[in-house]
Design an enzyme around this catalytic site. Structure first.
Site, mmCIF file in Angstrom:
data_model
loop_
_atom_site.group_PDB
_atom_site.id
_atom_site.type_symbol
_atom_site.label_atom_id
_atom_site.label_comp_id
_atom_site.label_asym_id
_atom_site.label_seq_id
_atom_site.Cartn_x
_atom_site.Cartn_y
_atom_site.Cartn_z
ATOM 1 N N ASP A 440 0.876 -1.163 0.000
ATOM 2 C CA ASP A 440 0.000 0.000 0.000
ATOM 3 C C ASP A 440 0.925 1.228 0.000
ATOM 4 O OD1 ASP A 440 -2.289 1.657 0.369
ATOM 5 O OD2 ASP A 440 -1.818 1.740 2.506
ATOM 6 N N ASP A 442 -0.142 4.986 1.063
ATOM 7 C CA ASP A 442 -0.347 5.957 2.131
ATOM 8 C C ASP A 442 -0.169 5.313 3.504
ATOM 9 O OD1 ASP A 442 -1.014 7.363 -0.071
ATOM 10 O OD2 ASP A 442 -3.041 7.898 0.556
#
Length: 654
Positions: A440, A442
């Site tokens: 991922d 963020d």
């Protein structure tokens, strides 16, 4: 089985009358229990208070026990001497009988010049060889009994008499068995010669010498290179030998020199070191049950100031509550390796425990209690970090009926209460051969949430932050949350994306982790619920191979955001689909994939990957993920793969 039962079972296989000539292990054990143990100098420390007025002083108590122990232990040694001499004298008688039988066979053959393949000759040779093997079994059985009873005496009396007593016993014919060894070698030579040269006539040496004079009647030029009888006539007794002491390689050499000298087969070995103290264990199989090997091992132990132990594996447990067994043909059944011996036929796992501030005794104790409560056994422990221990790898064996879901719940509670991560993985080939890592973006590869950063410049940071928090906690659907947040950005200048890009802060350890993984051949990808311009920037900065994210729609003049997205939304399910697509493109299985993320929309890909890691994630995500890292740096992902600090240094230097 207990050794007493084992001994009785083996004695029952001996020829009629031989059992009475074996040492009476049961009688000796009973004497130890009723007499020697009562006066042991291994005192109960809980009863040794300094100022107790109700018991004699420590010196007086020790003096009284030593006085009684001196008498009882001497009586025990006298009993043991009598048993040993009984067995040794019987052995000598049988040796004399067997040698005389062989001399008769030789004399007849020399006188008659009969061919070596006559039925009577072959039958007599084979039977005599079988009798020799049976006597060898008698020797080994009794010698093992001596060892076992001495170990019991040492353990319970507090004295250490095994080594000197065994050295004393080593001079007996029962142990040295020199004449029996010569007889067996001669019989094996004859047995093989008869089978390899069925048409030859027996031609003895010019001056045949009886076996009692310790020479074979055959000319050495007639002997085949291989002089072993059929395996059915070999003892095949397995023995586990262990030598522990302060000299590492010397101890290995000491054991192996004895094993080589006595022509034993090596089934398996293990070596462990604690600073300068080492233990070398080897599982050997006897071809000839000449127990003189133990005399030589004892001499090597004295030479290298080491402690010698050995055991027959019939008493070794293969799993709690079970013991090793004999197969239908009398062979000892053993696990595939010494590693497997205590806990065979279980599921193997690796547990990586991690706390960057150090593993506390409190955590380690509760972690061990949790393992015990679930009948999970530790096979190996290895530290992965340098300095104060903060990361360790456990190799575990679990019963197949462990409820893994309940275990993971307990592990999560334990981790949370101690701030220490526990990652449980199947210890299989895929743990060591991961090939693809999907991140991922963020709050994983970067420290910010990019939509929140854009919202700061759009003046809607508060509204966006509330929706983001709700989405991360799984309170609202990701697609809906994305639609709401992007809608709040309508009219924002596209230049904001460049500003945000310039101010991105990478997560601690992100650059190092990605460089290290690339050096060892990994493919890397970022799959983000954020936006493509920023995902491409991250891909470029970290040297990733793939980048997927949402695409923001801009106005027709290219100056502002419209508050909408273009194309499929990268939500949780889409992330899992993309992970699978990349794995297929790279030709790797899902078991070879690692996924790292922190939000609720990462749960699908964390579940899809062979190793899904929740990195500093929200509580709900941590609870559902199979592995967690709640430390500052992403480099800790390498610990989950079993890499050490030394490995990481090599990756950094290269």
């Amino acid at each position: 089985m207990k050794f007493g039962k084992y001994l009785e079972e083996r004695k029952s296989r001996l020829p009629e009358g031989w059992a009475d000539k074996c040492i009476d292990y049961t009688k000796l054990k009973l004497f130890l229990k009723t007499t020697v143990y009562l006066h042991s100098v291994k005192l109960d420390p809980t009863q040794m208070t300094w100022d107790s007025k109700d018991q004699p002083s420590f010196a007086q108590l020790l003096s009284e026990r030593l006085a009684k122990l001196q008498i009882s232990e001497a009586e025990f040694i006298n009993m043991l001497d009598a048993e040993v001499l009984k067995s040794s004298n019987f052995f000598i008688e049988e040796c004399v009988r067997l040698v005389a039988e062989h001399d008769k066979i030789v004399a007849v053959r020399v006188a008659d010049g009969t061919s070596t393949n006559s039925a009577s000759t072959a039958e007599k040779t084979a039977q005599l060889l079988q009798d020799v093997v049976t006597l060898e079994r008698f020797v080994f059985l009794n010698y093992t009994g001596i060892i076992k009873i001495l170990k019991k005496s040492d353990r319970h009396s507090g004295l250490s008499i095994s080594d000197p007593y065994l050295f004393r016993v080593s001079s007996l014919p029962l142990v040295r068995a020199e004449k029996l060894s010569v007889l067996k070698q001669s019989l094996m030579n004859e047995f093989n010669y008869q089978n390899l040269h069925p048409n030859n006539v027996f031609r003895p040496s010019a001056t045949p010498t009886p076996l009692s004079a310790r020479r074979s009647p055959f000319s050495p030029t007639l002997l085949p290179a291989s002089t072993f009888p059929p395996t059915t006539l070999l003892p095949n007794q397995k023995v586990l030998v262990s030598l522990s002491g302060p000299h590492g390689t010397d101890i290995i050499g000491a054991v192996l020199s004895c094993v080589a000298q006595h022509n034993c087969d090596i089934e398996d070995f293990m070596f462990s070191r604690l600073y300068h103290n080492v233990t070398f264990g080897v599982l050997i199989t006897f071809k000839f049950q000449n127990v003189a090997i133990f005399q030589d091992l004892a001499a090597q132990a004295r030479k290298w100031d080491a402690t010698l132990t050995f055991d027959v594996p019939d008493m070794q447990a293969t799993e709690p509550g079970t013991k090793a067994q004999l197969t239908s043909n009398g062979q000892i059944y053993l696990p595939s390796s010494l590693d497997e011996a205590p806990y065979e036929n279980r599921v193997k796992y690796t547990a990586t425990v991690l706390n960057q501030n150090g593993l506390t005794p409190g955590f380690l104790f509760e972690w061990t209690q949790l393992l015990l409560a679930n009948r999970i056994s530790v096979e190996k422990m290895a530290r992965l970090n340098e300095g104060m221990i903060s990361c360790a790898d456990y190799k575990l064996s679990m019963p197949r009926d462990v409820d893994m879901e309940k275990l993971r719940e307990k592990l999560f509670d334990l981790s949370r209460s101690h701030g220490t991560d526990v990652a449980l993985q199947l210890n299989d080939v895929f743990r060591k051969n991961k090939r693809l890592v999907v991140f991922d973006m963020d709050s994983t590869l970067i420290q910010q949430e990019v939509i929140d950063e854009i919202a700061k410049y759009a003046g809607v940071v508060g509204e966006v932050a509330k929706i983001t928090e709700a989405a991360m906690n799984g309170e609202i659907d990701f697609k809906e949350s994305l639609r709401r947040r992007v809608g709040l950005l309508r009219g924002t200048s596209v230049d904001v994306l460049q500003t945000v890009k310039a101010n991105l802060t990478f997560m601690e350890g992100a650059r190092f982790l990605c460089r290290a993984l690339k050096k060892i051949g990994f493919k890397l990808a970022v799959i983000s619920g954020g936006f493509m311009p920023l995902a491409l920037h991250v891909k470029y900065e970290l040297g990733l191979d793939y980048a997927f994210a949402n695409q923001l729609k801009v106005s027709s003049d290219g100056l502002t955001l419209t508050g909408e997205t273009v194309g499929p939304i990268v939500d949780g399910q889409r992330k899992a689909e993309l992970l699978e697509v990349i794995a297929q493109a790279e030709g790797v299985t899902l078991d070879q994939v690692i996924a790292v993320g922190d939000g609720a929309n990462d749960l699908w890909m964390l579940a899809k990957a062979g190793l899904g890691i929740a990195f500093n994630a929200k509580p709900r995500v941590q609870q559902q993920a199979r592995a967690r890292i709640n430390q500052k740096s992403l480099k800790h992902v390498l610990y989950m793969l079993g890499y050490t600090d030394e490995d990481m240094k090599q990756l950094h230097d290269e």
